[in-house]
Motif scaffolding. Sequence first.
Motif, PDB file in Angstrom:
ATOM      1  N   GLY A  88     -16.915  10.738 -54.230  1.00 30.22           N
ATOM      2  CA  GLY A  88     -17.939  11.045 -53.243  1.00 30.22           C
ATOM      3  C   GLY A  88     -17.606  10.383 -51.923  1.00 30.22           C
ATOM      4  O   GLY A  88     -16.786   9.463 -51.856  1.00 30.22           O
ATOM      5  N   TYR A  89     -18.271  10.816 -50.874  1.00 30.67           N
ATOM      6  CA  TYR A  89     -17.939  10.284 -49.547  1.00 30.67           C
ATOM      7  C   TYR A  89     -18.267   8.798 -49.422  1.00 30.67           C
ATOM      8  O   TYR A  89     -17.620   8.087 -48.674  1.00 30.67           O
ATOM      9  CB  TYR A  89     -18.641  11.091 -48.443  1.00 30.67           C
ATOM     10  N   ALA A  90     -19.253   8.317 -50.162  1.00 24.73           N
ATOM     11  CA  ALA A  90     -19.625   6.904 -50.063  1.00 24.73           C
ATOM     12  C   ALA A  90     -18.615   5.995 -50.767  1.00 24.73           C
ATOM     13  O   ALA A  90     -18.577   4.794 -50.505  1.00 24.73           O
ATOM     14  CB  ALA A  90     -21.007   6.686 -50.648  1.00 24.73           C
ATOM     15  N   THR A 106     -11.346  18.661 -49.370  1.00 28.49           N
ATOM     16  CA  THR A 106     -12.792  18.806 -49.444  1.00 28.49           C
ATOM     17  C   THR A 106     -13.174  20.272 -49.230  1.00 28.49           C
ATOM     18  O   THR A 106     -12.325  21.092 -48.864  1.00 28.49           O
ATOM     19  CB  THR A 106     -13.474  17.954 -48.359  1.00 28.49           C
ATOM     20  N   GLU A 114     -11.929   8.934 -42.975  1.00 30.96           N
ATOM     21  CA  GLU A 114     -12.948   8.713 -41.943  1.00 30.96           C
ATOM     22  C   GLU A 114     -13.717   9.998 -41.634  1.00 30.96           C
ATOM     23  O   GLU A 114     -14.934   9.981 -41.501  1.00 30.96           O
ATOM     24  CB  GLU A 114     -12.308   8.181 -40.657  1.00 30.96           C
ATOM     25  N   ARG A 117     -16.098  10.803 -44.469  1.00 28.15           N
ATOM     26  CA  ARG A 117     -17.306   9.976 -44.410  1.00 28.15           C
ATOM     27  C   ARG A 117     -18.256  10.474 -43.320  1.00 28.15           C
ATOM     28  O   ARG A 117     -19.467  10.513 -43.507  1.00 28.15           O
ATOM     29  CB  ARG A 117     -16.941   8.517 -44.151  1.00 28.15           C
ATOM     30  N   THR A 118     -17.699  10.840 -42.174  1.00 26.04           N
ATOM     31  CA  THR A 118     -18.513  11.337 -41.065  1.00 26.04           C
ATOM     32  C   THR A 118     -19.206  12.652 -41.436  1.00 26.04           C
ATOM     33  O   THR A 118     -20.389  12.832 -41.140  1.00 26.04           O
ATOM     34  CB  THR A 118     -17.646  11.552 -39.808  1.00 26.04           C
ATOM     35  N   LYS A 120     -19.835  13.568 -44.407  1.00 25.73           N
ATOM     36  CA  LYS A 120     -20.556  13.320 -45.660  1.00 25.73           C
ATOM     37  C   LYS A 120     -20.175  14.323 -46.748  1.00 25.73           C
ATOM     38  O   LYS A 120     -21.023  14.937 -47.390  1.00 25.73           O
ATOM     39  CB  LYS A 120     -22.058  13.316 -45.434  1.00 25.73           C
ATOM     40  N   VAL A 121     -18.853  14.486 -46.932  1.00 24.25           N
ATOM     41  CA  VAL A 121     -18.329  15.338 -47.992  1.00 24.25           C
ATOM     42  C   VAL A 121     -17.329  14.551 -48.821  1.00 24.25           C
ATOM     43  O   VAL A 121     -16.544  13.759 -48.299  1.00 24.25           O
ATOM     44  CB  VAL A 121     -17.655  16.625 -47.444  1.00 24.25           C
ATOM     45  N   GLY A 122     -17.375  14.730 -50.099  1.00 25.20           N
ATOM     46  CA  GLY A 122     -16.403  14.145 -51.007  1.00 25.20           C
ATOM     47  C   GLY A 122     -15.410  15.209 -51.422  1.00 25.20           C
ATOM     48  O   GLY A 122     -15.478  16.351 -50.976  1.00 25.20           O
TER      49      GLY A 122
END
Length: 130
Positions: A88-90, A106, A114, A117-118, A120-122
């Motif tokens: 996951g993105y986190a 993704t 980076e 994360r920006t 918000k995709v894993g």
Amino acid sequence: MAFNDPIAELLTKIRNAKGAQHRYVDLSFSKIKVKILEILKAHGFIENFLVNEEKYKIRVFLRYTKDREPVIHGLKRISRGGLRRYIGYAKIPPVFNGMGVAILSTPKGVVDGETARTLKVGGELLCTIW
């Protein structure tokens, strides 16, 4: 020699060329290789790359410091054909204390850690480069 894994071919040939201190390396053409090379160029790990679509070849120009030390210190394939690694993105790991880059596949395309994360995709963690 034919490779079944285009990402492993890319990483192996770059690793071997930097070890032999070659200025450039030639690869077979693949769309995913072009996307990964765009990320490497944007982060300053390679000088440039040229795509020759007529011959289905890519020429990658490696980057060295003034002391002839390669800018790329390490390349590691994370997700493999037999064992895919999805995150996951986190949970995208920092690579070499932020000096490296993680490359993911993704739903938004092949992006660096980076950007993932920006957005918000894993996705599938393809490789890490530092």
